[in-house]
Each structure stands twice: as structure tokens, then as C-alpha cells.
Motif scaffolding. Structure first.
Motif, mmCIF file in Angstrom:
data_model
loop_
_atom_site.group_PDB
_atom_site.id
_atom_site.type_symbol
_atom_site.label_atom_id
_atom_site.label_comp_id
_atom_site.label_asym_id
_atom_site.label_seq_id
_atom_site.Cartn_x
_atom_site.Cartn_y
_atom_site.Cartn_z
ATOM 1 N N ASP A 1 0.821 -1.216 0.000
ATOM 2 C CA ASP A 1 0.000 0.000 0.000
ATOM 3 C C ASP A 1 0.852 1.262 0.000
ATOM 4 N N GLN A 2 2.135 1.135 0.285
ATOM 5 C CA GLN A 2 3.017 2.297 0.319
ATOM 6 C C GLN A 2 3.812 2.455 -0.979
ATOM 7 N N SER A 3 3.348 1.852 -2.041
ATOM 8 C CA SER A 3 4.009 1.969 -3.340
ATOM 9 C C SER A 3 3.347 3.081 -4.147
ATOM 10 N N ALA A 4 4.090 4.141 -4.438
ATOM 11 C CA ALA A 4 3.544 5.257 -5.214
ATOM 12 C C ALA A 4 3.179 4.814 -6.624
ATOM 13 N N GLU A 5 4.009 3.941 -7.221
ATOM 14 C CA GLU A 5 3.738 3.496 -8.580
ATOM 15 C C GLU A 5 2.452 2.671 -8.666
ATOM 16 N N CYS A 6 2.208 1.841 -7.661
ATOM 17 C CA CYS A 6 0.972 1.051 -7.658
ATOM 18 C C CYS A 6 -0.251 1.960 -7.610
ATOM 19 N N HIS A 7 -0.224 2.979 -6.754
ATOM 20 C CA HIS A 7 -1.351 3.910 -6.665
ATOM 21 C C HIS A 7 -1.493 4.716 -7.955
ATOM 22 N N GLN A 8 -0.388 5.153 -8.512
ATOM 23 C CA GLN A 8 -0.434 5.981 -9.726
ATOM 24 C C GLN A 8 -1.049 5.223 -10.894
ATOM 25 N N TRP A 9 -0.585 3.998 -11.140
ATOM 26 C CA TRP A 9 -1.094 3.252 -12.285
ATOM 27 C C TRP A 9 -2.484 2.704 -12.038
ATOM 28 N N TYR A 10 -2.855 2.501 -10.780
ATOM 29 C CA TYR A 10 -4.242 2.123 -10.498
ATOM 30 C C TYR A 10 -5.174 3.273 -10.872
ATOM 31 N N ALA A 11 -4.776 4.505 -10.551
ATOM 32 C CA ALA A 11 -5.577 5.667 -10.913
ATOM 33 C C ALA A 11 -5.697 5.788 -12.431
#
Length: 401
Positions: free
Chosen positions: A250-260
Motif C-alpha cells: 500500500d506504500q508503493s507510489a507506482e501502484c497507486h499511480q497506475w491504479y488511478a
């Protein structure tokens, strides 16, 4: 028509005189007719609005039910370490989707609502198949371990693990480097990168940096394909990969960015209320990505796009948002401009599209000189993506005005 009262003394020969002339009477009748037509039109609009609201309520209920059923299916699939592969064919990207709805094709024998169909395998058959597969896996793993022991000439177990871990780590590094290179290439290279990551999913599915790149490759394929159903399916599959990843990282910026990003792509062909609902999810994950990695210009660019679109919502979209949510999304052109300028601060010339958006913001704020300046700056950058190509056309239209 009102008439002037006649005094009694006037006698029988007196005539009542109308208060309005003939032209004034015609004008009054026309006004009354106009009011009646407006009332009739208003009644029809109210009826249409009532029907729309009823349809909206039914659609929301259906989406909530579908989401709950899909959540149950995802939960069942996550009981296993690796999901069942769709296909080993590499001939066409369309093999990963059904021909009817474009949804990801699973072999679980379940209907769309999540209930087992008449032709689905029984629980007993699934359990038997699972036990058989597990037994085969154990035999296969034992064979591999034996071969490795023979090839390592009786190297002790600790040294074996170190050698294997080092080999896997080195292979992952080379794989990610190649995937990044292909991601920055043309359409054919993006397709090759997508297939490359799919072929290595079984080996590196538990690696964070591999998973978000796999989701990014789904986003690339969604952008490349022209088929609407395939676009939805690529976006849906990519989101599913990241939903699993975000449970662990949950602390991965890339995971949040590409999910968006994938959320935005999946909502492009949806209804107004679906796009608004997705907009909240998009904003939540972009804010999280910025919080985790505040120096990434791409996240600010995406947030600027979101702010600009929200600031230009139409009347119907605003009313729909107010009906669905207690706090509808709000953003101004000034908010969008600040984010786009932040992109230029972090990475000057980050994208042609970003500079065109800055020019559009200044145009909307009636700062003509600044708009012209950023139009000229945007012209200096090459066209690298489809978005840049669209921005080039917008730039030409702005100059023609």
C-alpha cells in the motif's frame, strides 16, 4: 375582457367600453397561450426527470450488486498463490477477452452474477483437480530440486538458496530494464513488452516492481487497441493485478499511480454517474501517490488533468454528482494550472500535452499573453504519444481562433 362600468343615469342606450383595445387583447391571448405551452413543456421535462431518476436508482443498485458479486469472486480467486493462466498463445492480444462482453475470460465455470452455471464443474471435481495439480506440482518441484542438486555438485543447501536467489534477482533486474525500454517504444514494442511480462508472470508475480509494470503494460495495450471491449478488458485486468499488489504494498507510489490511470481508462466509455464515481477513486489514489513520492511530475500532471476536467463539468454532470454524493467533486482552473506548473518545475518539458494544458488554463483565465507564451513553448516539443498528437490538434485550433 374587463369593461368600464356604465353609470345608471346613462340610460338604455349607453354601451360598455372595453378596458383593452383589440391589439392589447390579442397580445394578452398570445401571452396566455405562451404560458400554457411552457407549462406543458415543463410537465414533460418533469416526467422525463422522474424517469431518469428511477433509471439512475436502478442502475446504481445493479452496480452495487455487481460489485459485491465480483468482490466475492475475487476473494475466491485469491485463495491460490497464482491465478490460472488464460492462454499460452502469443498470436493476438484479443485472445485474453471474450467476444461478447469484453470482460476477462475466466475458467471458473461461473455466470456473470457469480453463481455456478449448469455446465460448471462440481465442488468435488474442482477439489479433485486441485489435489491432482498439487500432487503434480510436488513431483515437478522434487524433480527440479534433484536436477539442481546434481548440477551444483553437492553444494550445501544454504549456498544453493543464495545462488538461486541471486540468479532470480539478476534476472528480474534485466527483465524490468527491458520492460521499461519497450514501454517507451512504439506500439509494436509496447506489445512485445506486454507479452514479455505475461510470459514471466509465474516467476515474478510476488514482486512489487514486476506487478506495477505488468499493470502499466495493460494500460499501454488499452491505449493501443481500437476495440472498445478490449479496452475495457485490458483496463479491468490491469486494475485486478494492482488490487492484489496494493493489499501487500500500500506504500508503493507506482501502484497507486497506475491504479488511478487504469481507473480513468476503464471509465472512458461508461455512464456519467460511473465516470463521477471513478473520479473519486482516481483522485484518492493520485493524492496517495503524491504523498508517497512528491517529486514525481507524472502524478502532478494527472492531478492537473483531473482538476481541469472537474472545473469544466457540464450542468447535467454537476447535478448528477450532487444527487449521488453529499460532497460533489470541486476544482478550479487555477487548481489545474498550479499542478501543471508544478510539473514544469520538477521536469521542464515533461510533455507537449502538459504545456498545451497550461496555455488552455491561461486562456480560460483570460491571460492572453501567457497563453500565447505557453502555446509557443508547447510547439517546441516533439509529439511522442497519442495524447501529444491530440494536443497538437488543439494547439492548431487555439491559434486559429
Amino acid at each position: 375582457v374587463p369593461r368600464v362600468p356604465v353609470p345608471v343615469e346613462a340610460g338604455d342606450g349607453a354601451m360598455a367600453v372595453p378596458l383593452l383595445t383589440q391589439d392589447e387583447q390579442v397580445d394578452v391571448l398570445e401571452r396566455l397561450d405562451f404560458m400554457l405551452r411552457n407549462i406543458s413543456d415543463l410537465r414533460e421535462e418533469v416526467e422525463e426527470l422522474r424517469n431518469s431518476l428511477q433509471h439512475l436508482v436502478a442502475e446504481i443498485v445493479g452496480e452495487v450488486r455487481s460489485h459485491l458479486e465480483e468482490t466475492q469472486k475475487v476473494t475466491r480467486r485469491r485463495r491460490f498463490l497464482f491465478p490460472r493462466e488464460r492462454s499460452d498463445s502469443t498470436g493476438s492480444s484479443s485472445i485474453y477477452f471474450t467476444a461478447s462482453s469484453g470482460a476477462a475470460n475466466t475458467d471458473d465455470g461461473e455466470s456473470e452474477g457469480g453463481y455456478t452455471t449448469a455446465n460448471a464443474e462440481s465442488d468435488y471435481d474442482r477439489e479433485s483437480e486441485r489435489e491432482s495439480e498439487e500432487g503434480e506440482d510436488e513431483v515437478s518441484c522434487e524433480t527440479v530440486r534433484t536436477a539442481r542438486r546434481d548440477s551444483l555438485d553437492l553444494v550445501n543447501e544454504d549456498e544453493t538458496h543464495l545462488i538461486l536467489d541471486s540468479s532470480l534477482e539478476e534476472g528480474l533486474g534485466q527483465l524490468l530494464q527491458q520492460a521499461d525500454h519497450l514501454h517507451n517504444g512504439d506500439e509494436q514494442e509496447k506489445r512485445e513488452g506486454f507479452q514479455l511480462l505475461l510470459n514471466n508472470k509465474l516467476a515474478y508475480a510476488d514482486q512489487k516492481d514486476f506487478l506495477w509494470r505488468l499493470a502499466r503494460a495493460h494500460s499501454d495495450m488499452c491505449e493501443i487497441t481500437e476495440d472498445t471491449d478490449e479496452k475495457r478488458s485490458y483496463a479491468s485486468d490491469g486494475k485486478e493485478e494492482l488490487e492484489v499488489a496494493l493489499q501487500k504494498w500500500d506504500q508503493s507510489a507506482e501502484c497507486h499511480q497506475w491504479y488511478a490511470i487504469l481507473c480513468g481508462q476503464s471509465s472512458e466509455h461508461e455512464s456519467i454517474q460511473k465516470r463521477i464515481q471513478t473520479g473519486y477513486v482516481f483522485k484518492e489514489h493520485i493524492d496517495k501517490a503524491i504523498e508517497l513520492k512528491p517529486e514525481d511530475p507524472k502524478s502532478y500532471y494527472l492531478l492537473g488533468r483531473w482538476c481541469y476536467q472537474v472545473s469544466h463539468l457540464g450542468w447535467l454532470e454537476k447535478k448528477t454528482a450532487s444527487a449521488l454524493f453529499e460532497a460533489p467533486p470541486t476544482a478550479t482552473v487555477q487548481d489545474a494550472l498550479q499542478n501543471f506548473l508544478r510539473v514544469e518545475e520538477l521536469s521542464p518539458g515533461f510533455s507537449k500535452a502538459g504545456r498545451v494544458y497550461i496555455a488552455k488554463c491561461y486562456r480560460d483565465l483570460e491571460n492572453k499573453s501567457a497563453a500565447v507564451l505557453w502555446m509557443n513553448l508547447a510547439s517546441e516539443l516533439p509529439v511522442n504519444t497519442k495524447e501529444d498528437a491530440e494536443s497538437e490538434r488543439e494547439l492548431e485550433e487555439m491559434r486559429s481562433v
